[in-house]
Design a protein around this motif. Structure first.
Motif, short mmCIF file in Angstrom:
data_model
loop_
_atom_site.label_atom_id
_atom_site.label_comp_id
_atom_site.label_asym_id
_atom_site.label_seq_id
_atom_site.Cartn_x
_atom_site.Cartn_y
_atom_site.Cartn_z
N VAL A 113 -0.81 8.88 -6.84
CA VAL A 113 0.13 7.85 -6.37
C VAL A 113 0.06 6.66 -7.33
O VAL A 113 -1.02 6.24 -7.73
CB VAL A 113 -0.14 7.42 -4.91
CG1 VAL A 113 -1.51 6.84 -4.73
CG2 VAL A 113 0.93 6.45 -4.42
N ASP A 114 1.22 6.20 -7.74
CA ASP A 114 1.37 4.98 -8.55
C ASP A 114 2.31 4.06 -7.80
O ASP A 114 3.41 4.49 -7.42
CB ASP A 114 1.98 5.28 -9.92
CG ASP A 114 1.06 6.08 -10.81
OD1 ASP A 114 -0.09 5.65 -11.01
OD2 ASP A 114 1.50 7.13 -11.30
N THR A 115 1.91 2.81 -7.58
CA THR A 115 2.79 1.88 -6.88
C THR A 115 2.92 0.58 -7.67
O THR A 115 1.98 0.16 -8.34
CB THR A 115 2.31 1.60 -5.43
OG1 THR A 115 3.32 0.89 -4.74
CG2 THR A 115 1.01 0.83 -5.39
N GLY A 155 -6.65 11.84 -5.91
CA GLY A 155 -7.69 12.43 -5.08
C GLY A 155 -7.21 13.72 -4.46
O GLY A 155 -6.04 14.07 -4.55
N PHE A 156 -8.11 14.42 -3.82
CA PHE A 156 -7.77 15.67 -3.16
C PHE A 156 -7.56 15.40 -1.67
O PHE A 156 -8.42 14.79 -1.03
CB PHE A 156 -8.86 16.72 -3.36
CG PHE A 156 -8.44 18.08 -2.90
CD1 PHE A 156 -7.74 18.92 -3.74
CD2 PHE A 156 -8.71 18.51 -1.61
CE1 PHE A 156 -7.32 20.18 -3.30
CE2 PHE A 156 -8.30 19.75 -1.16
CZ PHE A 156 -7.61 20.59 -2.02
N GLY A 157 -6.44 15.84 -1.12
CA GLY A 157 -6.14 15.62 0.30
C GLY A 157 -5.34 14.36 0.54
O GLY A 157 -4.40 14.36 1.30
N ALA A 158 -5.72 13.27 -0.11
CA ALA A 158 -4.99 12.00 0.03
C ALA A 158 -5.35 11.08 -1.12
O ALA A 158 -6.46 11.12 -1.64
CB ALA A 158 -5.31 11.33 1.36
N ALA A 159 -4.41 10.26 -1.51
CA ALA A 159 -4.63 9.22 -2.51
C ALA A 159 -3.92 7.96 -2.02
O ALA A 159 -2.79 8.04 -1.53
CB ALA A 159 -4.08 9.65 -3.87
N THR A 160 -4.58 6.81 -2.12
CA THR A 160 -4.01 5.54 -1.65
C THR A 160 -4.14 4.50 -2.74
O THR A 160 -5.23 4.31 -3.30
CB THR A 160 -4.75 5.05 -0.39
OG1 THR A 160 -4.66 6.05 0.62
CG2 THR A 160 -4.14 3.76 0.13
N VAL A 177 0.86 -1.18 0.00
CA VAL A 177 0.00 0.00 0.00
C VAL A 177 0.89 1.23 0.00
O VAL A 177 1.88 1.29 0.73
CB VAL A 177 -0.92 0.03 1.25
CG1 VAL A 177 -1.77 1.29 1.28
CG2 VAL A 177 -1.80 -1.22 1.28
N ALA A 178 0.53 2.22 -0.83
CA ALA A 178 1.26 3.48 -0.89
C ALA A 178 0.26 4.62 -0.82
O ALA A 178 -0.88 4.49 -1.28
CB ALA A 178 2.08 3.58 -2.17
N ARG A 179 0.69 5.74 -0.23
CA ARG A 179 -0.21 6.89 -0.12
C ARG A 179 0.55 8.19 -0.35
O ARG A 179 1.74 8.29 -0.05
CB ARG A 179 -0.90 6.90 1.24
CG ARG A 179 -0.03 7.19 2.40
CD ARG A 179 -0.69 6.88 3.75
NE ARG A 179 -1.23 5.55 3.88
CZ ARG A 179 -0.50 4.46 4.08
NH1 ARG A 179 0.80 4.53 4.14
NH2 ARG A 179 -1.07 3.29 4.19
#
Length: 104
Positions: free
Chosen positions: A37-39, A59-64, A26-28
């Motif tokens: 984010v691309d993992t 996303g806005f604020g965070a992407a996982t 998992v990456a964020r």
């Protein structure tokens, strides 16, 4: 690199507790901006790093994002998660994490 409290993080690859027989990473990317984010998940073989799965999110604020691949019972490998993080208009970073384990 950390800019304005923004950060990217790649967790250690691990045997999934949700889907039996898979390994996940998992990456964020977290920032008060539009994030990407691309993992990619790899496993180490005698000939080098073998592609094992990938995932992307924005996303806005965070992407996982989560990347997953197969994990056969008793197999022991070192897995590597490698990620690209971008906070649009702020900056970008690359992070990675690895772990060796035996699949349950």
């Amino acid at each position: 690199r950390s800019v304005s409290g923004c950060y990217g993080q790649t967790d250690q690859p691990h045997a999934s507790s949700h889907v039996y027989g898979t390994v996940n990473v998992v990456a964020r990317t977290v920032c008060a901006a539009s994030n990407i984010v691309d993992t990619t998940l790899y496993r180490n073989r005698w000939y080098g790093w073998q592609y094992w799965g990938s995932g992307t999110d924005s996303g806005f604020g965070a992407a996982t994002a989560t990347a997953a691949g197969g994990c056969a019972r008793g197999d022991t490998y070192t897995y590597l998660g490698s990620s690209y993080h971008e906070a649009v208009g702020v900056g970008y970073a690359n992070t990675s994490n690895s772990q060796r384990f035996t699949c349950p």
